[in-house]
Enzyme design. Structure first.
Site, PDB file in Angstrom:
ATOM      1  NE  ARG A 116      51.567  83.335  67.164  1.00  0.00           N
ATOM      2  CZ  ARG A 116      51.497  84.378  66.349  1.00  0.00           C
ATOM      3  NH1 ARG A 116      50.554  84.405  65.421  1.00  0.00           N
ATOM      4  NH2 ARG A 116      52.340  85.381  66.445  1.00  0.00           N
ATOM      5  CG  HIS A 143      50.153  85.143  59.773  1.00  0.00           C
ATOM      6  ND1 HIS A 143      49.085  84.462  60.324  1.00  0.00           N
ATOM      7  CD2 HIS A 143      50.462  86.130  60.663  1.00  0.00           C
ATOM      8  CE1 HIS A 143      48.766  85.006  61.485  1.00  0.00           C
ATOM      9  NE2 HIS A 143      49.590  86.009  61.714  1.00  0.00           N
ATOM     10  CD  GLN A 146      47.506  90.016  60.303  1.00  0.00           C
ATOM     11  OE1 GLN A 146      47.702  89.638  61.455  1.00  0.00           O
ATOM     12  NE2 GLN A 146      46.829  91.116  60.017  1.00  0.00           N
ATOM     13  CG  ASP A 238      55.674  91.590  60.250  1.00  0.00           C
ATOM     14  OD1 ASP A 238      55.494  91.964  61.424  1.00  0.00           O
ATOM     15  OD2 ASP A 238      55.670  90.395  59.898  1.00  0.00           O
ATOM     16  CB  CYS A 278      50.546  91.656  60.939  1.00  0.00           C
ATOM     17  SG  CYS A 278      52.328  91.436  60.883  1.00  0.00           S
ATOM     18  NE  ARG A 306      44.513  87.470  62.901  1.00  0.00           N
ATOM     19  CZ  ARG A 306      45.645  87.093  63.491  1.00  0.00           C
ATOM     20  NH1 ARG A 306      46.629  87.976  63.638  1.00  0.00           N
ATOM     21  NH2 ARG A 306      45.812  85.864  63.922  1.00  0.00           N
TER      22      ARG A 306
END
Length: 319
Positions: A116, A143, A146, A238, A278, A306
């Site tokens: 990450r 991402h 996700q 987001d 998210c 997730r």
């Protein structure tokens, strides 16, 4: 039980790594989602499933996280493996060791890497030099892990992906880039509403539009939140200011103030829309508490997935 659940797993992804949605086909996405559903069902039934016994995942974090760290770490433990938390502050990578050297060294010790980080180029160099699988836990460009959780959630709640409309309102960021490509591949209509100056990567938009045309769906980028959200099955948001953009916060708050997802805006979506985010969320900025804590919100179901979506990735790449 489905053949996908056999301890000797048949590989789904054609490549060694999972870096963006662009390299993943619709067939592979569907198969990964089926695997995730089956792994989730086994967990809920209390059945033991440990195909990664003896395997170790190294997790490199240059950006902090709640969901990414806990879901990958717990996922590995539930699958019988081990997970190592590797902060960049504790690695030589944080003191100038080349990414290529780090990739080659870690390949001698562990079975896979999840990273990450900020620059997408960093994960590309890591994957190029590692002989073990590399999974994108987030970069500034993409991402994809996700998105797999998002698609699993939509599939569970709507029963399908093809033909639905997802409306993303807000910054054209890494999540928007990956959702756009993923939706196009799965035959989902994707509409993004954002202000000028905050649109998604132009090359990714062009690619997604080309894929969408082949799959009888549509990708639209507009500056109108109302146009973007009209008749949406899924409404997605987001944060307006991501990690690394803190100095721009006041400018961004002003630029995005008419893009807040609130009770008035969601009236333009379908009545049975689901709201996704998210996380982490900033209530009363990108979304009001009325929406994110309301009956149409599925953000915690989404966050929970997730774990299951990433377990499917881990099984496919590491077993």
């Amino acid at each position: 039980m489905n053949a996908l659940m056999a301890q000797t797993h048949s590989k789904i992804l054609s490549g060694k790594d999972f870096l963006t949605m662009k390299e993943t086909t619709s067939k592979e996405i569907s198969a990964l989602l089926e695997l995730a559903q089956n792994i989730k069902a086994k967990l809920h039934a209390g059945e033991e499933y440990k195909p990664l016994t003896g395997k170790t995942l190294g997790m490199i974090f240059e950006k902090s996280s709640t969901r990414t760290r806990v879901s990958f770490e717990v996922g590995m433990l539930q699958l019988g493996g081990n997970a190592l938390f590797l902060s960049s502050n504790d690695l030589q990578i944080g003191r100038g060791e080349p990414i290529s050297d780090t990739a080659k060294v870690l390949s001698e010790y562990i079975d896979g890497i999840m990273i990450r980080t900020f620059e997408h180029e960093k994960i590309m160099e890591l994957a190029e030099n590692a002989s073990i699988p590399v999974i994108n836990g987030l970069t500034d460009l993409a991402h994809p892990s996700q998105v797999m959780a998002d698609f699993l959630t939509i599939l569970e709640l709507k029963g399908k992906l093809t033909g639905l409309k997802m409306s993303y309102i807000g910054d054209g960021n890494n999540v928007a880039n990956s959702l756009m490509v993923g939706c196009a591949k799965m035959g989902m209509n994707f509409s993004l509403g954002c202000p000028e100056g905050y649109k998604p990567d132009e090359e990714i938009v062009a690619y997604a539009k080309g894929v969408a045309a082949e799959n009888n769906c549509e990708v639209v980028v507009t500056t109108s939140a109302v146009e973007a959200i009209k008749d949406a099955d899924i409404v997605y948001s987001d944060v307006w200011t991501s990690m690394g953009q803190e100095l721009e916060n006041s400018i961004r708050l002003e630029a995005f103030k008419s893009y807040q997802i609130n009770g008035e805006l969601v009236k333009h979506a379908k009545k049975d829309y689901i709201f996704m985010h998210c996380l982490p969320a900033h209530r009363e900025e990108e979304v009001t508490a009325e929406v994110i804590d309301g009956p149409n919100s599925v953000v915690f179901h989404q966050a929970g997935n997730r774990l299951h979506a990433q377990k499917a990735l881990l099984v496919d790449l590491l077993s």
